[in-house]
Design a protein around this motif. Structure first.
Motif, short mmCIF file in Angstrom:
data_model
loop_
_atom_site.label_atom_id
_atom_site.label_comp_id
_atom_site.label_asym_id
_atom_site.label_seq_id
_atom_site.Cartn_x
_atom_site.Cartn_y
_atom_site.Cartn_z
N TYR A 83 0.85 -1.20 0.00
CA TYR A 83 0.00 0.00 0.00
C TYR A 83 0.88 1.25 0.00
CZ TYR A 83 -3.97 -3.04 1.01
OH TYR A 83 -4.93 -4.01 0.94
N ARG A 84 1.98 1.18 0.72
CA ARG A 84 2.90 2.33 0.77
C ARG A 84 3.52 2.60 -0.60
NH1 ARG A 84 4.84 3.98 5.89
NH2 ARG A 84 3.79 2.90 7.59
N ALA A 87 0.98 4.12 -2.80
CA ALA A 87 0.74 5.50 -2.36
C ALA A 87 1.86 6.42 -2.83
CB ALA A 87 0.64 5.54 -0.83
N PHE A 97 -5.77 10.59 -4.05
CA PHE A 97 -5.96 9.40 -3.20
C PHE A 97 -7.42 8.99 -3.16
CE2 PHE A 97 -2.43 11.68 -0.73
CZ PHE A 97 -1.46 11.18 -1.58
N ALA A 142 -0.68 8.70 3.07
CA ALA A 142 -1.29 8.36 1.78
C ALA A 142 -1.64 6.88 1.69
CB ALA A 142 -0.34 8.75 0.64
N ALA A 143 -0.80 6.04 2.28
CA ALA A 143 -1.05 4.58 2.24
C ALA A 143 -2.38 4.27 2.92
CB ALA A 143 0.09 3.83 2.91
N ARG A 145 -4.84 6.24 3.17
CA ARG A 145 -5.95 6.77 2.35
C ARG A 145 -6.22 5.92 1.12
NH1 ARG A 145 -5.54 13.09 1.74
NH2 ARG A 145 -7.39 12.62 0.50
N VAL A 146 -5.17 5.45 0.45
CA VAL A 146 -5.44 4.64 -0.75
C VAL A 146 -6.01 3.27 -0.37
CG1 VAL A 146 -3.62 5.80 -2.08
CG2 VAL A 146 -3.12 3.60 -1.03
#
Ligand code: DC
Length: 274
Positions: A83-84, A87, A97, A142-143, A145-146
């Motif tokens: 995920y990171r 992101a 995002f 961000a990770a 959020r995505v």
């Protein structure tokens, strides 16, 4: 965040799936202090388990997962790194995002690799080492959020299932025991008091009390809230997970509890563990 850089002793993950990667080494204290079970945790066991370790940030998942994987000769797969990495790419490509369709397209057009090393894992995005970058605050936020988007999650889960399908993995994340491997041999949900988790993160990142510490605590709380309340695969323990509250436990104590479970499973494969 003290993501230790790759140390030159990386080995390619033999069953790396098209696109992926994971990993993180270390934990606040650094050195491995496990005393129990070395010979009994035989890596020659023919049975290669799937071990799921879930829990919120700062509960100690990564440390436990990496120590356990090393002990068993398994691969430690850190699902959060996927995920990171996505992101990070969204940041670099200026993709919102909130734009699920664009994020899924981006995922399809990305190559995310994980290379387990002696001291941890390297994260490669389209061939570039982003191990350090993906630990920075903007990517962390961000990770989270995505990861709320169902189709992003479906894509991630499918990749994670491919990576762990042959067993011999300790996979850590938020939904490993509930969605990625609902039939995992062992499921652990590691939690801890939020204040203790914040303190651990500060120690890990060598942040002294003050403005930066408060910002980190706020970020952790917000991420927790988002991870636990999202509509798709919120962070919850699987009904058959061993829930361990590590607030008052040392790393060794947590590790010993998990190792006990692993031994029981290796010795009595058909037994339902509680
Ligand atoms: O474990 P981590 O801190 O590296 O995870 C970063 C974010 O990725 C986390 O805030 C939520 C998301 N994540 C997820 O939704 N499901 C997972 N299995 C792993 C991570």
């Amino acid at each position: 965040m003290p993501y230790r850089p790759a140390n030159g002793s990386c080995q390619r993950l033999s069953r790396m799936v098209g696109a992926f990667a994971f990993g993180r080494c270390g934990w606040p204290g650094g050195a491995l202090r496990v005393q129990s079970l070395p010979s009994r945790m035989s890596t020659s066991s023919p049975r290669k388990l799937i071990i799921a370790i879930d829990g919120p940030a700062g509960a100690g998942k990564s440390t436990i997962a990496s120590h356990l994987a090393r002990r068993l000769g398994y691969v430690n797969l850190e699902s959060g790194a996927m995920y990171r990495a996505l992101a990070l790419k969204a940041i670099e490509w200026d993709i919102s995002f909130d734009d699920e369709t664009a994020l899924v397209r981006l995922a399809h057009n990305s190559r995310i690799q994980i290379e387990p090393c002696l001291g941890g894992n390297r994260v490669l995005l389209d061939g570039r080492d982003v191990s350090q970058r993906v630990r920075e605050a903007d990517v962390t936020e961000a990770a989270s959020r995505v990861s709320v988007h169902p189709n992003v999650r479906a894509w991630m889960v499918a990749r994670q299932q491919e990576m762990g399908a042959n067993g011999g993995v300790v996979m850590e994340g938020r939904d490993i025991g509930t969605k990625v491997f609902p039939a995992a041999d062992i499921k652990v949900f590691l939690d801890a008091d939020p204040v203790v988790r914040e303190q651990r993160r500060m120690k890990q990142q060598q942040i002294k009390p003050g403005v930066a510490a408060e910002a980190l605590a706020a970020e952790l709380r917000e991420r927790d809230r988002r991870d636990r309340t999202r509509a798709t695969s919120p962070l919850v323990p699987a009904s058959d997970a061993l829930v361990l509250d590590s607030t008052e436990l040392s790393e060794d104590e947590v590790l010993n509890r998990v190792e006990e479970l692993v031994l029981r499973k290796l010795n009595h494969p058909s037994q339902v563990l509680e």
